[in-house]
Scaffold this motif. Sequence first.
Motif, mmCIF file in Angstrom:
data_model
loop_
_atom_site.group_PDB
_atom_site.id
_atom_site.type_symbol
_atom_site.label_atom_id
_atom_site.label_comp_id
_atom_site.label_asym_id
_atom_site.label_seq_id
_atom_site.Cartn_x
_atom_site.Cartn_y
_atom_site.Cartn_z
ATOM 1 N N GLY A 300 8.597 -7.495 -20.061
ATOM 2 C CA GLY A 300 7.926 -6.525 -20.909
ATOM 3 C C GLY A 300 6.447 -6.370 -20.637
ATOM 4 O O GLY A 300 5.734 -5.764 -21.445
ATOM 5 N N ALA A 301 5.963 -6.871 -19.512
ATOM 6 C CA ALA A 301 4.525 -6.862 -19.223
ATOM 7 C C ALA A 301 4.163 -5.722 -18.282
ATOM 8 O O ALA A 301 5.013 -5.144 -17.597
ATOM 9 N N ALA A 302 2.868 -5.421 -18.255
ATOM 10 C CA ALA A 302 2.316 -4.545 -17.224
ATOM 11 C C ALA A 302 1.947 -5.443 -16.047
ATOM 12 O O ALA A 302 1.004 -6.228 -16.120
ATOM 13 N N VAL A 303 2.719 -5.371 -14.970
ATOM 14 C CA VAL A 303 2.550 -6.248 -13.812
ATOM 15 C C VAL A 303 1.786 -5.483 -12.737
ATOM 16 O O VAL A 303 2.219 -4.407 -12.300
ATOM 17 N N VAL A 304 0.661 -6.043 -12.307
ATOM 18 C CA VAL A 304 -0.159 -5.423 -11.264
ATOM 19 C C VAL A 304 -0.269 -6.415 -10.109
ATOM 20 O O VAL A 304 -0.774 -7.524 -10.284
ATOM 21 N N ILE A 305 0.228 -6.031 -8.938
ATOM 22 C CA ILE A 305 0.157 -6.858 -7.735
ATOM 23 C C ILE A 305 -0.991 -6.339 -6.877
ATOM 24 O O ILE A 305 -1.019 -5.153 -6.518
#
Length: 392
Positions: A300-305
Amino acid sequence: MALPLTCLPASSPRERGEESLPRAAAPFLGFARLLRRHAFVVAPEQATSFMQAVTLLGPRSMNDIREAALATLAPSPDRRIEFEAHFRAHFYADARPSIAGEEDEETRIKDDRGTREEESQDARQEKGGELSSAREQLSSRDFQRDADGLGAFRRRVASALPARRSFRTIRTRSRGTLDLRRSLSEIVSADGDIPSPQLRRRQTVPRKLLLLIDVSGSMKLHTADYLKLAHAAVQGADRAEVFTFGNRLTRITSALRVRDRDQALARAAVLVDDWDGGTRMGPTLLAFLTVPRFSAFARGAAVVILSDALERGDHADLETAMRRLSARAFRLSLATPLAGDPRFRPATAALRAILPVLDDLVDGSSLKSLTDFILSLARPAPSAEAIWKRVS
């Protein structure tokens, strides 16, 4: 009769001393380490489960140990033959197995062959995307002390993140549902009079922010800025998590919780061993997903790679990891410094494979572009595939 095994976390032998591990457990822990050296994804919990399974089985034969290894270490079907070869080499002392592609695997692991000076000279000779190698190179980093410049981002990031409705409720005067328990309690206290009904509504909370930062050699020009951005995010958002990856995976959130940025980055520099080393993006992301406590951060997270995604060799692990991350995350984004060039197109095999599962593929070449993007995460946008098809 089987000897009881004391199972320790994978990180504890170095911290507490190898002598605390019973001699009977050493071959089983050694087998898990052997698999890791050959790029098998083996989490610490799996190594512990393997030793516990051996204890439960007895074991009465080597076949029991083999079955325990297959059940707990769970090699993928396409690497089953390689797994069996390593098992026989380790437990039966067979000749070292000859496995297709093993030479490439060895180049990704730093061992006692060669010197640090030779590795550093090789790294200095590489340029651009050639710095994205699979070889593990351990080193340290010192971050320069300079002006912050991220104060506005730190103040705004918490309110700019995507929000979700929590199952926890808060009291409200209007536009809520009836809080029956509090309403009845007030009626009783008022001797049966009917007061104004008590209302509650579900609370709105910001989603988690997960930053996965590539610290390999091909990204060393951007690592310092990325770490400064990560520190500002952790300071501004209550539920931000930060990991670095190259050849290894390291959680640095606790170090970045120190308010003073220079002290926080100094602590992070001590925690991470694989600064400016090789790139194993797929296996390290799979290792992240294998550890339940870590993979829960992505749910449920905003994942930024933050990575150039220059994966050497087969990109199957990277594609698998990105699909699994996309299934867990609310929004999956890749910020690459390569997109700062107007001529950039997602033309590599790895980028083409993962583009359908990305929500965003954006410019990560500067702090301004990154801060603007993270502050816009709550706003809907077309998928990365739709945008880059129009560009192409």
